[in-house]
Write an enzyme that holds these catalytic residues in place. Structure first.
Site, PDB file in Angstrom:
ATOM      1  N   LYS A  64       0.833  -1.222   0.000  1.00  0.00           N
ATOM      2  CA  LYS A  64       0.000   0.000   0.000  1.00  0.00           C
ATOM      3  C   LYS A  64       0.861   1.264   0.000  1.00  0.00           C
ATOM      4  CE  LYS A  64      -2.227  -0.981   3.872  1.00  0.00           C
ATOM      5  NZ  LYS A  64      -1.621  -2.269   4.280  1.00  0.00           N
ATOM      6  N   ARG A 108      -9.082   0.482  10.162  1.00  0.00           N
ATOM      7  CA  ARG A 108      -8.639  -0.885  10.446  1.00  0.00           C
ATOM      8  C   ARG A 108      -9.769  -1.707  11.074  1.00  0.00           C
ATOM      9  NH1 ARG A 108      -2.958   0.033   9.319  1.00  0.00           N
ATOM     10  NH2 ARG A 108      -1.725  -1.543  10.285  1.00  0.00           N
ATOM     11  N   ARG A 116      11.718  -5.900   3.904  1.00  0.00           N
ATOM     12  CA  ARG A 116      11.373  -4.496   3.696  1.00  0.00           C
ATOM     13  C   ARG A 116      12.363  -3.546   4.386  1.00  0.00           C
ATOM     14  NH1 ARG A 116       5.377  -2.385   4.779  1.00  0.00           N
ATOM     15  NH2 ARG A 116       5.714  -3.045   6.928  1.00  0.00           N
ATOM     16  N   ARG A 171      11.920  -2.021   9.995  1.00  0.00           N
ATOM     17  CA  ARG A 171      10.967  -1.693  11.060  1.00  0.00           C
ATOM     18  C   ARG A 171      10.983  -2.776  12.139  1.00  0.00           C
ATOM     19  NH1 ARG A 171       5.342  -0.108   8.234  1.00  0.00           N
ATOM     20  NH2 ARG A 171       4.604  -1.333   9.987  1.00  0.00           N
ATOM     21  N   ARG A 211       0.325  -9.233  13.440  1.00  0.00           N
ATOM     22  CA  ARG A 211      -0.287  -8.217  12.576  1.00  0.00           C
ATOM     23  C   ARG A 211      -1.174  -8.862  11.512  1.00  0.00           C
ATOM     24  NH1 ARG A 211       4.837  -5.587  10.565  1.00  0.00           N
ATOM     25  NH2 ARG A 211       3.544  -4.235   9.287  1.00  0.00           N
TER      26      ARG A 211
END
Ligand code: AMP
Length: 222
Positions: free
Chosen positions: A13, A88, A122, A155, A166
């Site tokens: 996203k 969310r 990432r 992260r 998550r």
């Protein structure tokens, strides 16, 4: 144009929002980025937010809604924005509907293996939040952001335990919103099964066609 980006953590996203914000000249608001900025302040609120994020849980609706309302009241949001990571859950949807008129909801979909691979590799820029990947979308110079020259980092919630949580939270609380927005006639499916560059071109073309009145709806992207 007020766009919502929906989809699992790691689906891309943020990457696509960064592209589209340039084309549409509207801000990209990532609620994760807003929270990371607050947690950096090391205030009591910042520490509370950090603990929740590290566990992979959702921050309370009360905190999140207050931060979001403040952000979208800023001047740069007048023409619209891309909201990434919000809503969310249903409480957030209902609140958002009282605040803005949603133009479209882009729902990004990819296979679980692709998502895990993306999250584990990432790399994010400390300054401008541009996203890279250790093997796929590598920066030109290792550890350095192509866009602003600042340092890249992994992260803390992209570790296996937090990622697992998550993904569970996404399936339980956020995924049901897909049907909700489909019923409202706002959903646009974006199937991530091609290289980033191809999906990027399609998103740009379809959104532009819609804005120029060539189509009355943004069609499926795949
Ligand atoms: P993201 O950058 O979107 O992956 O978000 C990182 C983390 O920030 C999430 O795992 C949550 O802990 C928190 N977060 C981001 N957006 C929201 C939201 N809309 N509501 C509650 N928590 C959020």
């Amino acid at each position: 144009m007020k766009l919502l980006f929906l989809g699992s953590p790691g689906v891309g996203k943020g990457t696509y929002a960064q592209v589209l914000k340039e084309v549409l000249n509207i801000p990209h608001i990532s609620t994760g980025d807003l929270l990371r900025a607050e947690s950096k302040k090391n205030s009591p609120l910042g520490r509370k937010i950090s603990d929740i994020m590290l566990k992979g849980d959702l921050v309370s609706d009360e905190i999140m809604l207050e931060m979001l309302e403040e952000r979208i009241a800023e001047k740069d949001c007048k023409k619209g924005f891309i909201l990434d990571g919000f809503p969310r859950n249903l409480v957030q949807v209902n609140h958002l509907k009282n605040l803005i008129e949603i133009s479209h909801v882009l729902n990004f979909k990819a296979d679980d293996e692709v998502i895990i691979e993306r999250l584990s590799g990432r790399l994010t820029c400390k300054k401008c939040s541009t996203i890279f990947h250790k093997t796929g979308n590598k920066p030109k110079k290792e550890g350095v952001c192509d866009a602003c020259g600042h340092e890249l980092y992994q992260r803390k919630d992209d570790t296996s335990e937090a990622v697992k949580k998550r993904l569970e939270v996404y399936k339980e609380k956020t995924k049901p919103l897909i049907d909700y927005f489909k019923n409202e006639g706002l959903l646009v499916e974006v199937i991530i099964n091609k290289p980033i560059s191809e999906i990027r071109e399609q998103i740009i073309t379809k959104v532009k066609d819609y804005l120029e009145g060539k189509t009355d709806k943004i069609g499926e992207i795949k």
